[in-house]
Scaffold this active site. Sequence first.
Site, PDB file in Angstrom:
ATOM      1  N   SER A 241      36.261  42.713 -59.762  1.00 30.09           N
ATOM      2  CA  SER A 241      35.588  41.746 -60.652  1.00 30.09           C
ATOM      3  C   SER A 241      34.547  40.922 -59.894  1.00 30.09           C
ATOM      4  O   SER A 241      33.446  40.673 -60.406  1.00 30.09           O
ATOM      5  CB  SER A 241      36.606  40.834 -61.345  1.00 30.09           C
ATOM      6  OG  SER A 241      37.472  40.239 -60.416  1.00 30.09           O
ATOM      7  N   HIS A 271      43.480  46.617 -61.493  1.00 33.59           N
ATOM      8  CA  HIS A 271      43.007  45.266 -61.117  1.00 33.59           C
ATOM      9  C   HIS A 271      43.699  44.262 -62.051  1.00 33.59           C
ATOM     10  O   HIS A 271      44.931  44.204 -62.104  1.00 33.59           O
ATOM     11  CB  HIS A 271      41.477  45.266 -61.196  1.00 33.59           C
ATOM     12  CG  HIS A 271      40.802  44.040 -60.647  1.00 33.59           C
ATOM     13  ND1 HIS A 271      41.396  43.176 -59.771  1.00 33.59           N
ATOM     14  CD2 HIS A 271      39.540  43.538 -60.856  1.00 33.59           C
ATOM     15  CE1 HIS A 271      40.539  42.199 -59.458  1.00 33.59           C
ATOM     16  NE2 HIS A 271      39.414  42.392 -60.120  1.00 33.59           N
ATOM     17  N   HIS A 318      48.314  46.371 -52.510  1.00 34.71           N
ATOM     18  CA  HIS A 318      47.014  45.697 -52.465  1.00 34.71           C
ATOM     19  C   HIS A 318      46.107  46.431 -51.485  1.00 34.71           C
ATOM     20  O   HIS A 318      46.576  46.985 -50.492  1.00 34.71           O
ATOM     21  CB  HIS A 318      47.156  44.230 -52.021  1.00 34.71           C
ATOM     22  CG  HIS A 318      45.986  43.404 -52.406  1.00 34.71           C
ATOM     23  ND1 HIS A 318      44.892  43.266 -51.598  1.00 34.71           N
ATOM     24  CD2 HIS A 318      45.714  42.714 -53.538  1.00 34.71           C
ATOM     25  CE1 HIS A 318      43.998  42.502 -52.210  1.00 34.71           C
ATOM     26  NE2 HIS A 318      44.469  42.160 -53.401  1.00 34.71           N
ATOM     27  N   ARG A 327      49.888  34.042 -53.694  1.00 41.03           N
ATOM     28  CA  ARG A 327      49.766  33.685 -55.117  1.00 41.03           C
ATOM     29  C   ARG A 327      51.057  34.036 -55.850  1.00 41.03           C
ATOM     30  O   ARG A 327      51.441  33.359 -56.804  1.00 41.03           O
ATOM     31  CB  ARG A 327      48.563  34.407 -55.735  1.00 41.03           C
ATOM     32  CG  ARG A 327      47.241  34.070 -55.045  1.00 41.03           C
ATOM     33  CD  ARG A 327      46.109  34.930 -55.559  1.00 41.03           C
ATOM     34  NE  ARG A 327      46.312  36.350 -55.292  1.00 41.03           N
ATOM     35  CZ  ARG A 327      45.533  37.333 -55.741  1.00 41.03           C
ATOM     36  NH1 ARG A 327      44.473  37.047 -56.477  1.00 41.03           N
ATOM     37  NH2 ARG A 327      45.780  38.592 -55.442  1.00 41.03           N
ATOM     38  N   ASP A 373      49.942  39.644 -59.739  1.00 41.91           N
ATOM     39  CA  ASP A 373      50.274  40.063 -61.107  1.00 41.91           C
ATOM     40  C   ASP A 373      51.764  40.304 -61.315  1.00 41.91           C
ATOM     41  O   ASP A 373      52.222  40.400 -62.452  1.00 41.91           O
ATOM     42  CB  ASP A 373      49.485  41.327 -61.454  1.00 41.91           C
ATOM     43  CG  ASP A 373      47.994  41.094 -61.378  1.00 41.91           C
ATOM     44  OD1 ASP A 373      47.531  40.081 -61.911  1.00 41.91           O
ATOM     45  OD2 ASP A 373      47.290  41.918 -60.755  1.00 41.91           O
TER      46      ASP A 373
END
Length: 441
Positions: A241, A271, A318, A327, A373
């Site tokens: 992105s 993604h 990743h 995160r 995620d």
Amino acid sequence: MATIKERFKAKADDLSAEIKEILKKHGTRTIGEVQLSQVYQGMRGITGLVTETSLLDAQEGIRFRGYSIPELQEKLPKAPGGTEPLPEGLFYLMLLGELPEVRDAEEVTSAWQRRSHVPNYVFDAIEALPKSSHPMTQFVVAIMALQTESIFARKYAQGMSKKDYWDAVYDDSMNLIARLPRVAAYIYRRKYKDEKHIQPDGLLDWSGNFAHMLGFEDESFKELMRLYMTIHADHEGGNVSAHTTHLVGSALSDPYLSFAAGMNGLAGPLHGLANQEVIKWIFDLREELGVALPSKEQIEEYVKKTLGEGKVVPGYGHAVLRKTDPRFSAQMEFGKKHMPDDPLVNIVWRVYDVVPEVLKSLGKVKNPWPNVDAHSGALLVHYGLVEYEFYTVLFGVSRALGVLASLCWDRALGLPIERPKSITTASVKDWLEGKGEIWGD
Ligand code: CMX
């Protein structure tokens, strides 16, 4: 007192001069070498971009202008009575490279409040799509409808000088960020809440107002939104992105066109769409096993079944990180504080106990650890935001902060159109046989 825009311009002028000097002295130094395998394998590890807003370390995770997520949680201004950082402060930090005072974050909040009006034709454009359209499709269509508002496009058509690009990109970026929560909430209420829309509350901060327009008044949900909007904002420049927004912007496509392009990339399952895939995967797991909290053995079997069907385990792995994503850890801490007994959140933690070992045993997965995620959906479900197809829109609203702050820098630094060299396999074979060079114009 100078405005944020004036302060940005002063910083950008200083950095432009510094970069000129660095390139004059060191522009011919080699930064690394490129192997043939990297050319074929997604350009992994090739340094080829400048992104000022954040930097990713494979072991430590993301740092925004040098600050880790726990440091941001400590140092960025909070909403009154809150403990999570305001994304307004993170935007300020990414844009100016300085930690904001409370009044700086307030200045961003009020700038976004002033700029937040969404014209009716944008809602009409959304309404023209069937309700069954994926929320990301509706989101991108709405961003494209907003493009008619672009100051950059208008001024470019009028013959704007190069030295003014940054100014128009700054205004477009601020306007777009200000409007995204309203657009996203409209899509959510249209698709899932019988079109019962909720008007903005002009007294709330950006994330608090977003939560309100979505229909969630719980203070701890608002705190989750502030954390969510902060941690998803930026992950240096090479992810799909960010890179897409930067690439499209390099053709002097305006911020609306560039950001819409980036959002089309975020909508891919490898993604940003992985956040919906994770919760879907967990719901399927629960349904198949018929239990609220599956055992580790049951989860392990299910993971192996997923892999056996030739699918990825969503939320794990990743391209750059080689450790648990900070995160993910920040969301885990939030879960421990606000909902330690939630069954779905506990499944996420149990999956975390099981998946890395299974992925390691495959021998090919470079990073067996969870990414951002893997956790987000379970926290949202806890508060009743169960419509998982909407999750990537939340990610997108947050991602605007990083990629648009970066776009301001791109134009302020006068970065050129991006155009890496590509090659054919025929030219590679010739090169391997010593029949000449494959690179060059
Ligand atoms: N489950 C199963 N297999 C995986 C895997 C996972 N979670 N992660 C990597 N692999 C596989 C790859 O598919 C690849 O297999 P093949 O050689 O058969 O093609 C192999 O392991 C090597 O891949 P890698 O070098 O470790 O990973 P990449 O850099 O190519 O890809 C990523 C990174 C994120 C796309 C990948 O780990 C993945 O597909 N993860 C699941 C989807 C996901 O969670 N994406 C979200 C990422 C964060 C974000 O952008 O939001």
